[in-house]
Write a protein that holds these residues in place. Structure first.
Motif, short mmCIF file in Angstrom:
data_model
loop_
_atom_site.label_atom_id
_atom_site.label_comp_id
_atom_site.label_asym_id
_atom_site.label_seq_id
_atom_site.Cartn_x
_atom_site.Cartn_y
_atom_site.Cartn_z
N GLU A 22 0.81 -1.23 0.00
CA GLU A 22 0.00 0.00 0.00
C GLU A 22 0.84 1.27 0.00
O GLU A 22 0.30 2.37 -0.05
N GLU A 23 2.17 1.13 0.06
CA GLU A 23 3.01 2.34 0.14
C GLU A 23 2.88 3.22 -1.10
O GLU A 23 2.89 4.45 -1.01
N TYR A 24 2.77 2.59 -2.25
CA TYR A 24 2.63 3.33 -3.51
C TYR A 24 1.41 2.83 -4.26
O TYR A 24 1.20 1.62 -4.37
N ARG A 25 0.67 3.75 -4.82
CA ARG A 25 -0.55 3.39 -5.55
C ARG A 25 -0.26 2.96 -6.98
O ARG A 25 -0.98 2.16 -7.57
N SER A 26 0.84 3.49 -7.54
CA SER A 26 1.16 3.23 -8.95
C SER A 26 2.65 3.44 -9.20
O SER A 26 3.37 3.96 -8.33
N VAL A 27 3.10 3.07 -10.38
CA VAL A 27 4.48 3.33 -10.78
C VAL A 27 4.72 4.84 -10.78
O VAL A 27 5.81 5.32 -10.41
N SER A 224 2.74 -14.39 -30.35
CA SER A 224 3.23 -13.52 -29.29
C SER A 224 2.05 -12.91 -28.54
O SER A 224 1.12 -12.39 -29.15
N LYS A 225 2.07 -13.01 -27.21
CA LYS A 225 0.95 -12.55 -26.38
C LYS A 225 1.41 -11.43 -25.45
O LYS A 225 2.54 -11.42 -25.00
N GLY A 226 0.50 -10.52 -25.16
CA GLY A 226 0.81 -9.40 -24.27
C GLY A 226 0.48 -9.74 -22.83
O GLY A 226 -0.70 -9.90 -22.47
N ALA A 227 1.50 -9.86 -21.98
CA ALA A 227 1.26 -10.06 -20.55
C ALA A 227 0.81 -8.74 -19.96
O ALA A 227 1.49 -7.72 -20.10
N MET A 228 -0.37 -8.74 -19.33
CA MET A 228 -0.91 -7.52 -18.74
C MET A 228 -0.29 -7.32 -17.36
O MET A 228 -0.62 -8.02 -16.41
N LEU A 229 0.64 -6.38 -17.29
CA LEU A 229 1.30 -6.07 -16.01
C LEU A 229 0.72 -4.78 -15.48
O LEU A 229 0.89 -3.70 -16.06
N THR A 230 0.00 -4.88 -14.38
CA THR A 230 -0.67 -3.72 -13.80
C THR A 230 0.31 -2.88 -12.99
O THR A 230 1.43 -3.30 -12.70
N HIS A 231 -0.16 -1.71 -12.59
CA HIS A 231 0.66 -0.87 -11.70
C HIS A 231 0.94 -1.63 -10.41
O HIS A 231 2.06 -1.55 -9.87
N ARG A 232 -0.03 -2.38 -9.91
CA ARG A 232 0.18 -3.15 -8.68
C ARG A 232 1.27 -4.22 -8.90
O ARG A 232 2.13 -4.40 -8.05
#
Length: 563
Positions: A22-27, A224-232
Motif C-alpha cells: 500500500e506504500e505506492y498506488r502506482s508506478v 506472441s501474447k501481451g502479458a498484462m502487467l498492472t501498476h500493482r
C-alpha cells in the motif's frame, strides 16, 4: 496445500517476509516520490549527456500532455515504444504512464511481420520509433493499422548540440544505419514536447489495477501474447526487489550500467524502476553488441552495479581491456534471463572481485520471483529463494506437490503475477490455475534450505540469450517458404547464447538450400529467433495422430543397426 516455506530461514538478515503493497498506488507514485527526493541527481546518462530526475519530471509531463491534449487519447489507450536504450526511452514510458495510458514495449529489431502482429494485437494508438527502424514501421503499416500517430526521433536528438548532430550524422551517413523511410503524417519527438509544453497536464487517477505495461512474450501456440502487467504488479516487484537489495545499496548514490534493453522486462524493472527508488543513475548502453565500445564506455565510469544475462557477462570477460575497467565501486552484479554458467560466474568473480548473483523470473512475474542472497560468497548453481510476499511450490503432472528434493514444475503465486494475457482468456487459463498458481513450465527441485534449482523445461520454449523463442513461431514462418514440406524447431545447447535454434526440414522442392531458408528467416524473424542450425530429413518423427515429436529430435540419432 503447498510445501512448507523453508526459504525463510535462509533469508538475509533484515529482509522481511512480506512487503508493503500500500506504500505506492502506482508506478507514477514511485516516480513522483523519487523526483521529490532526488530532483537534482542524475537519473539517466547516454552518449555523455545526463538527465536529472527534475529533467525527467519536466519532459515526461510534456510528453504526457501531448498525448492527452493534442492526440486526445483516453485512459487505457496503448502507446507502443520501439527503440533501444536512449534518453528518449524513460521520458516516453514515464510520459505514457503519467497520462494513464499503457506502454507497449516493442523490440526494435522486429521484422515488419512481427511488428504488424504486435501493433494489431495491442491495438496501439501511437507508436514512437527511432529513425533507424522507420523503414520497418513503414512496411508494417503499409496495409493499414490502428495507429493514430507515429512519432519519430533520432538517437542523438536529446544529446544536445553539437554532439547530438554529430551522432545523428555519423549514424545516417557514415555507418549507414538509418535507411530512408516515408511515414506520412509522422511528427518528431522533440516537437511533441514543444506542443505538450503549451497546455497543463490534466489530473489523471491511476488505479493499482490499471494496466501499466503490455509486455509481449511468446506462447505455446507460436503467437506472441501481451502479458498484462498492472501498476500493482510492477510496484509489488519493485518493492520486493528493493527490500531484497536494500541493505546493499550505497547511500552516496548508485550508478548502474544498463546494457540490457529497457524494452526487456528484466532491465525495465531491475534497472529503470527499482533503482529509481534509491535515486540511482542509469548509465544507458545503446549498443551492447559492440563490446569494444561498451568496455571503452564503462572503463572510467566507476559504476556500482550491473545487470545482465550470461552471454553479456561472457562477452565482456572475453573483450580485451575489460580487466582494466575500474571495479573499485562495483558491489552488485545480478544475472538473470537465462541460466548463469558456473565458468562465467567464477571468472567474473576473479576479474571483478564481485559475486555474480543469479535471479529467476518471467515476463509474467514482472519479472522477479526468486533471487539469491546478495551477500552470497560464491556462485551456488541455484536460482535463489522466493522473494518477499512470493509463494513457490513444485507440482507433478497431476497438480500434486512433490516431495522435498524431487523434481516438479515450478509454480509461483504473488502480487507480481500478471493479470493475464491481453484478450486471451484461454491462454491465461493454461498458465494460471484456479488456485492462482502461475505454472512456469520450468522443472525444478528445492533443497532443505529453500533454494530452488532449475533442472529442465517442461515446455518447448527455447531460451536464446535470455529471450524466449517458441518453436511454433519459427515453424510457422519456415512453413511459409515455398519448397518446404514439413519443419520442426528445437533448442540445442550453445556456449555463447545458452541455447540456439535448430530446425529440421523435409523438402518439397529438392533444390531447396540451407541458405534460402536462412535468408527467408532473416526477412521474417528477429535475429535471436533465426535458426543457427538446419538439418534436412526425409521425414519427421510423429505420434500416431501426426503430432511432431520434438523430444525425439532432441535425442541423438541411434545407430542404424540398433532397434
Amino acid at each position: 496445500m503447498i510445501q512448507e516455506r523453508p526459504w525463510f530461514k535462509s533469508y538475509p538478515q533484515g529482509v522481511p517476509r512480506e512487503i508493503d503493497l500500500e506504500e505506492y498506488r502506482s508506478v507514477v507514485s514511485v516516480l513522483e516520490s523519487a523526483i521529490s527526493l532526488y530532483r537534482d541527481r542524475v537519473a539517466f546518462s547516454n552518449f555523455g549527456k545526463s538527465l536529472t530526475y527534475g529533467d525527467v519530471d519536466t519532459l515526461s509531463q510534456q510528453f504526457a500532455s501531448y498525448l492527452l491534449n493534442e492526440l486526445k487519447l483516453k485512459k487505457g489507450d496503448r502507446v507502443a515504444i520501439m527503440m533501444p536504450n536512449c534518453l528518449q526511452y524513460p521520458i516516453a514510458i514515464f510520459g505514457v504512464l503519467r497520462a494513464g495510458l499503457t506502454v507497449v514495449n516493442v523490440n526494435p529489431l522486429y521484422t515488419p511481420r512481427e511488428l504488424k502482429h504486435q501493433l494489431q494485437d495491442s491495438g496501439a494508438s501511437v507508436l514512437l520509433v527511432v529513425d533507424n527502424f522507420g523503414k520497418t514501421v513503414q512496411e508494417a503499416i503499409s496495409g493499414g493499422s490502428t495507429l493514430k500517430q507515429v512519432v519519430t526521433t533520432a538517437l542523438g536528438d536529446l544529446i544536445g548540440f553539437p554532439k547530438g548532430a554529430i551522432v545523428n550524422f555519423v549514424l545516417k551517413y557514415v555507418k549507414k544505419m538509418v535507411p530512408e523511410y516515408d511515414i506520412p503524417g509522422a511528427v518528431r519527438f522533440k516537437d511533441t514536447l514543444t506542443l505538450g509544453r503549451r497546455q497543463a497536464l490534466p489530473e489523471v487517477d491511476i488505479a493499482p489495477d490499471d494496466i501499466a505495461f503490455l509486455q509481449y512474450t511468446g506462447g505455446t501456440t507460436g503467437v506472441s501474447k501481451g502479458a498484462m502487467l498492472t501498476h500493482r504488479n510492477m510496484v509489488a516487484n519493485m518493492q520486493q526487489a528493493s527490500v531484497w537489495i536494500g541493505r546493499d545499496v550505497k547511500p552516496e548514490g548508485e550508478l548502474i550500467v544498463t546494457a540490457l534493453p529497457l524494452y526487456h522486462i528484466f532491465a525495465l524493472t531491475a534497472n529503470c524502476l527499482v533503482f529509481m527508488k534509491f535515486g540511482a543513475s542509469n548509465h544507458l548502453i545503446t549498443n551492447p553488441r559492440d563490446m569494444a565500445n561498451f568496455v571503452k564506455e564503462i572503463r572510467d565510469v566507476k559504476f556500482t552495479a550491473i545487470t545482465g544475462v550470461n552471454t553479456l557477462f561472457n562477452g565482456l570477460l572475453n573483450t580485451p581491456g575489460f580487466e582494466n575497467v575500474d571495479f573499485s565501486r562495483l558491489h552488485l552484479t545480478l544475472g538473470g534471463g537465462m541460466a548463469v554458467q558456473r565458468a562465467v560466474a567464477e571468472r567474473w568473480k576473479k576479474v571483478t572481485g564481485v559475486t555474480l548473483v543469479e535471479a529467476y523470473g518471467l515476463t509474467e512475474t514482472a519479472p522477479a520471483a526468486c533471487i539469491n542472497p546478495m551477500d552470497l560468497k560464491d556462485y551456488n548453481g541455484a536460482i535463489g529463494l522466493p522473494i518477499p510476499s512470493t509463494d513457490a511450490c513444485l507440482k507433478d503432472d497431476d497438480g500434486n506437490p512433490v516431495a522435498l528434493g524431487e523434481v516438479g514444475e515450478l509454480c509461483i503465486k504473488g502480487p507480481q503475477v500478471m493479470k493475464g494475457y491481453w484478450q486471451r482468456p484461454e491462454e491465461t487459463a493454461k498458465v494460471i490455475d484456479s488456485d492462482g498458481w502461475l505454472h512456469t513450465g520450468d522443472m525444478a527441485k528445492m533443497d532443505e534450505n529453500g533454494f530452488f534449482y532449475i533442472v529442465d523445461r517442461k515446455k518447448d520454449m527455447i531460451l536464446v540469450s535470455g529471450f524466449n523463442v517458441y518453436p511454433n513461431e519459427v515453424e510457422d514462418v519456415i512453413a511459409g517458404l515455398e519448397g518446404v514440406l514439413e519443419v520442426a524447431a528445437i533448442g540445442v545447447p550453445d556456449e555463447r547464447s545458452g541455447e540456439a535454434v535448430k530446425v529440421f526440414v523435409v523438402k518439397k522442392d529438392p533444390s531447396l538450400t540451407e541458405e534460402r531458408i536462412k535468408a527467408f528467416c532473416r526477412d521474417n524473424l528477429t535475429g535471436y529467433k533465426q535458426p543457427r542450425y538446419i538439418e534436412f530429413r526425409s521425414e519427421l518423427p510423429k505420434t500416431n495422430v501426426g503430432k511432431i515429436l520434438r523430444k525425439e529430435l532432441r535425442e541423438p540419432p541411434r545407430p542404424a543397426n540398433v532397434r
